[in-house]
Structures are given as C-alpha cells and as structure tokens.
Design an enzyme around this catalytic site. Structure first.
Site, PDB file in Angstrom:
ATOM      1  N   SER A 147      15.043  -1.071  23.750  1.00 16.43           N
ATOM      2  CA  SER A 147      14.744  -0.376  22.500  1.00 16.43           C
ATOM      3  C   SER A 147      15.976   0.397  22.070  1.00 16.43           C
ATOM      4  O   SER A 147      16.844   0.711  22.888  1.00 16.43           O
ATOM      5  CB  SER A 147      13.574   0.593  22.704  1.00 16.43           C
ATOM      6  OG  SER A 147      13.450   1.478  21.615  1.00 16.43           O
ATOM      7  N   TYR A 160       9.600   8.007  26.963  1.00 15.27           N
ATOM      8  CA  TYR A 160       9.822   6.610  26.588  1.00 15.27           C
ATOM      9  C   TYR A 160      11.314   6.290  26.648  1.00 15.27           C
ATOM     10  O   TYR A 160      11.726   5.267  27.224  1.00 15.27           O
ATOM     11  CB  TYR A 160       9.281   6.374  25.181  1.00 15.27           C
ATOM     12  CG  TYR A 160       9.529   4.977  24.654  1.00 15.27           C
ATOM     13  CD1 TYR A 160       8.868   3.875  25.197  1.00 15.27           C
ATOM     14  CD2 TYR A 160      10.408   4.760  23.596  1.00 15.27           C
ATOM     15  CE1 TYR A 160       9.082   2.594  24.711  1.00 15.27           C
ATOM     16  CE2 TYR A 160      10.635   3.479  23.100  1.00 15.27           C
ATOM     17  CZ  TYR A 160       9.971   2.407  23.657  1.00 15.27           C
ATOM     18  OH  TYR A 160      10.198   1.141  23.174  1.00 15.27           O
TER      19      TYR A 160
END
Length: 306
Positions: A147, A160
């Site tokens: 990501s 995250y």
C-alpha cells in the site's frame, strides 16, 4: 515463466491468490479465470466462499478454497493439497489484508496482533511454505500487495501502516535472499483506489463511530474519514486496473521489487526519493484537513521546544 518449446510439455504456473472475496483480489480472480495458461487457487475466508462459488465455476485449472491467512492449520492444509495435485505453488500473491481505523492510543494489544496476523504474519507463513518448491524448480514469483501506507504513514492508520512497512521490509530482504535461487519478489503498491473498500475498515474498541464526535481525537476521525473517502472517490484507479498491474508483473521475466500501482503512489514514490524527509513531513502535515484545529480544546502544547 514462459511456455516450454519442442517436445516438452507446456509449463502452466500454479498461482495462489489470497483475499479474493472483494476488491483487488476479486478483480484478479476474474482476470485469471480467463487466463487458461495458469492453474489458479482463489481463496477467501469461509464466510465469503459461497459468493465466489456463485461467480466462478470450478474446473481442473481453477479452484476455490477456504483460507484464513491467520490460521497456520488452514495454510498448511491448503499447501499440502496443492502439492499433492500440482506439486506446489509457482506464483504466490499475498493480497488478503485488513485495515484498522484508529489513532495509536486507541489500539490495544489484541487489535494490533490481529492487524499484523493478517497483513504480515499470514503472508510470511505462506512465503515460507511455498519457497521449498520454488527453490527446487529454480524459479518462482512472490507478489505482495502492499500500500502507499507502506511508503508514508497517515494519522488514524498507524497500525495499518506499521504492518505494511513490516511487509515491505521483509520483501526487500527476501528479494536479496532468493534472487540467486531464481525467485522474484515484487511489491504492488496501490494508493487510493476507487472502490467501496473504505467501508470495510475495522474500528478498534475505542475508535468506532458509536463513540460519537466528542473527545481528544474527535477531530482526527471527523476529518480524516471523509478526507480518505473523497480521495478514493476522485481516483481514476479501479481494482481491475490494479489487478491488470499484478497480471503484468506475473508475466514479466524479471519484475522490479517496487511497483507503484496508482498515480498517487507513483507521486509519493518519487517524493520520498527526492524530497528531504523533514520537508516532506511538513508538506504532508499541511495538507491534512483542518489540521491546525485538531485537538485545540485539549492540547497543553507549549510554544518553543518540547
């Protein structure tokens, strides 16, 4: 991973994809369903299997299997089944993931563990399981879907980001370790993707909407959530376009380690390379929505040095 020539049989790579119930994983399963050159195992947790079976017809080259990547038993059972029928996995695509929406102070140990079990320890367990077969063949591909949060962290997404930073660090080290063995490692780095995935975020026990918009971190949640949703809505990138990027990576003989998969990820990739980090942090801080107002009622910040 091209085709064999002469009298040798065609080499049809075995592809294991995790997290196929929605988003990028589902889009990739749709692509691979049509790519007859591959033998595919599309996986999802038990609760999502029926949805996949309604969409795809299983056959001798396309399987649908249950896999919770956090379960060592399920990982081992699946790899054993694949090995018995198809000898092993040639291309591993670690796509399954979870994203907690919470500031660091609102996460507890159990929640942090779950974040890392899905995004880091599960993928690493699968990598260890498939490497022996890849080593034996002298070729293979490991593609980890990371990501933009593995490049640059954002407020309310610290855990995250930490899990994606860990996956990126592992992948970089692995790139060195397995290159002499004929195995490629790549990181697909999506940024903002136009999808409903922001609805699938997980809230911690302290960060959920049921807690209202009062308190120390209320401004963070109140402004960051719609900010992220707007950026995703403005994106030209779809799960299908990221899936095509993954497929292209599978088809390249020597894909690079870092592969930004969206326009914003490409921009951040070069910003991180060429802009001094101290300046970059200030620039990014200034772009956060109404950030100068955050926690104003609660701060005891003093002017000058901290």
């Amino acid at each position: 991973m091209g085709k064999k020539t002469g009298s040798e049989p065609e080499f049809r790579p075995v592809v294991l994809v995790t997290g196929c119930s929605s988003g990028i994983g589902l889009a990739l399963a749709e692509l691979l369903y049509k790519e007859r050159h591959y033998r595919v195992i599309a996986t999802a947790r038990a609760g999502s299997l029926e949805r996949l079976k309604e969409k795809f017809q299983e056959n001798d080259r396309f399987w649908i299997r249950k896999l919770d990547v956090t379960s060592e038993t399920e990982r081992n059972d699946l790899i054993r089944e694949i090995s018995e029928v198809w000898q092993g996995v040639n291309i591993l695509i670690n796509n399954a993931g979870v994203s907690y929406r919470a500031v660091v102070e609102h996460m507890n140990v159990r929640e942090e563990q779950h974040q890392f079990d899905v995004n880091y320890f599960g993928p690493v367990g699968l990598i260890r399981s498939v490497l022996p077969h890849m080593r034996k063949l002298g070729r293979g591909k490991i593609i980890n879907v990371s990501s933009v949060s593995g490049m640059l962290a954002m407020p309310t997404m610290g855990s995250y980001s930490a899990s994606k930073y860990a996956l990126e660090g592992l992948s970089e080290a692995l790139w060195y370790e397995v290159r002499p063995l004929g195995i490629n490692v790549s990181l697909i780095q999506p940024g903002f993707v136009r999808s409903k995935s922001f609805l699938n975020v997980v809230y911690s026990a302290q960060s959920g909407p049921e807690h209202g918009v009062e308190g120390l971190y209320a401004d963070y949640y109140q402004h960051m959530t719609p900010f992220i949703e707007r950026l995703m809505g403005f994106s030209f990138t779809t799960p299908a376009s990221v899936a095509r990027k993954v497929l292209k990576t599978m088809q390249r003989e020597k894909p690079p380690l870092w592969i930004p998969a969206t326009i914003d990820a490409t921009i951040f990739y070069y910003l991180r390379r060429f802009v001094p980090r101290r300046i970059l942090l200030e620039l990014l801080f200034a772009t956060l929505p109404r950030v100068r107002m955050w926690a104003r009622k609660y701060t005891n910040k003093k002017p000058g040095r901290s």
